[in-house]
Design a protein around this motif. Structure first.
Motif, short mmCIF file in Angstrom:
data_model
loop_
_atom_site.label_atom_id
_atom_site.label_comp_id
_atom_site.label_asym_id
_atom_site.label_seq_id
_atom_site.Cartn_x
_atom_site.Cartn_y
_atom_site.Cartn_z
N GLU A 99 -73.58 -9.33 -14.02
CA GLU A 99 -74.39 -10.44 -14.53
C GLU A 99 -73.63 -11.75 -14.38
N GLY A 100 -74.37 -12.85 -14.58
CA GLY A 100 -73.77 -14.18 -14.46
C GLY A 100 -73.19 -14.41 -13.08
N GLU A 101 -72.08 -15.15 -13.04
CA GLU A 101 -71.45 -15.49 -11.75
C GLU A 101 -70.91 -14.26 -11.03
N GLN A 102 -70.67 -13.18 -11.76
CA GLN A 102 -70.14 -11.95 -11.15
C GLN A 102 -71.25 -11.04 -10.62
N GLN A 103 -72.49 -11.43 -10.84
CA GLN A 103 -73.62 -10.62 -10.41
C GLN A 103 -73.64 -10.43 -8.89
N VAL A 104 -74.05 -9.26 -8.45
CA VAL A 104 -74.24 -8.98 -7.03
C VAL A 104 -75.67 -8.52 -6.83
N LEU A 105 -76.37 -9.18 -5.92
CA LEU A 105 -77.74 -8.82 -5.57
C LEU A 105 -77.71 -8.08 -4.25
N ARG A 106 -78.14 -6.82 -4.29
CA ARG A 106 -78.09 -5.94 -3.10
C ARG A 106 -79.53 -5.62 -2.69
N PHE A 107 -79.88 -6.06 -1.49
CA PHE A 107 -81.23 -5.87 -0.97
C PHE A 107 -81.24 -4.76 0.08
N THR A 108 -82.36 -4.07 0.18
CA THR A 108 -82.56 -3.09 1.24
C THR A 108 -83.81 -3.52 2.02
N THR A 109 -83.69 -3.51 3.34
CA THR A 109 -84.81 -3.92 4.19
C THR A 109 -85.71 -2.73 4.51
N GLN A 110 -86.81 -3.02 5.18
CA GLN A 110 -87.76 -1.98 5.57
C GLN A 110 -87.17 -1.00 6.57
N VAL A 111 -86.03 -1.34 7.17
CA VAL A 111 -85.36 -0.42 8.10
C VAL A 111 -84.07 0.14 7.50
N ASP A 112 -84.01 0.10 6.17
CA ASP A 112 -82.91 0.70 5.39
C ASP A 112 -81.56 0.01 5.58
N GLU A 113 -81.57 -1.23 6.02
CA GLU A 113 -80.32 -1.99 6.13
C GLU A 113 -80.03 -2.61 4.76
N VAL A 114 -78.83 -2.41 4.26
CA VAL A 114 -78.44 -2.92 2.94
C VAL A 114 -77.61 -4.19 3.13
N VAL A 115 -78.03 -5.25 2.41
CA VAL A 115 -77.37 -6.55 2.55
C VAL A 115 -77.13 -7.12 1.15
N GLU A 116 -75.90 -7.54 0.88
CA GLU A 116 -75.58 -8.19 -0.39
C GLU A 116 -75.63 -9.70 -0.20
#
Length: 189
Positions: A99-116
């Motif tokens: 949370e806060g400034e230490q938070q990491v948002l990790r997304f997954t695309t429709q082709v299963d590629e994971v990007v922070e």
């Protein structure tokens, strides 16, 4: 590539490897456009028909490149033009760690590629000038973006905090120590 060439012709030219191919290093001759399109929702079409085999879509997504405003599938021996309605990827899920400034948002695309999201993969938020509809994007690699799916955008808005600058009346999110402003319009959500 002639109009009669098939996507599987490209498949035989792709070196076996995990992850995206080093298309930025390849400079093959342009062989023309093929009737392939990536719709705004991330669906890939060939000759107007959705490509139903996810492994094939994942393979094609590993050789996509953007030069200027144009998109291409690139192999060591040929480069063919394709159409992209908005962005070649769609971020369909979001995982939040910390949370806060230490938070990491990790997304997954429709082709299963994971990007922070972070300094190497920034978020950006645009708004349609006519409808004011938000168009959020995540940089996936190079100059290739993922449109953030509406449900995922609403998750981001729920995580949003007020801007750190008193002059700015906006909301934003933190990821990997970087603050990404969603904009003043997001306050209405």
């Amino acid at each position: 590539m002639s109009d009669t060439a098939k996507p599987h012709d490209l498949l035989g030219q792709i070196p076996a490897s995990k992850g995206p191919a080093p298309v930025h290093l390849w400079n093959p001759p342009f062989c023309g456009d093929i009737d392939m399109r990536i719709a705004r929702d991330g669906t890939w079409y060939y000759l107007g028909t959705p490509i139903g085999r996810k492994p094939m879509v994942k393979l094609f997504s590993s050789i996509i490149r953007r030069d200027g405003e144009d998109y291409f599938l690139v192999t060591p021996v040929e480069k063919v033009g394709i159409k992209v309605d908005d962005a070649p990827f769609v971020a369909v899920t979001l995982e939040v760690e910390g949370e806060g400034e230490q938070q990491v948002l990790r997304f997954t695309t429709q082709v299963d590629e994971v990007v922070e999201a972070g300094p190497e993969h920034p978020l950006r938020f645009e708004f349609d000038p006519v409808t004011e509809e938000p168009r959020p994007y995540l940089n996936v690699r190079g100059n290739l973006d993922a449109l953030i799916h509406r449900n995922v955008f609403y998750q981001l808005v729920e995580l949003a905090l007020a801007a750190q600058h008193p002059d700015e009346q906006a909301l934003g999110v933190w990821s990997q120590g970087r603050y990404f402003s969603i904009g003043a319009c997001a306050a209405a959500f």
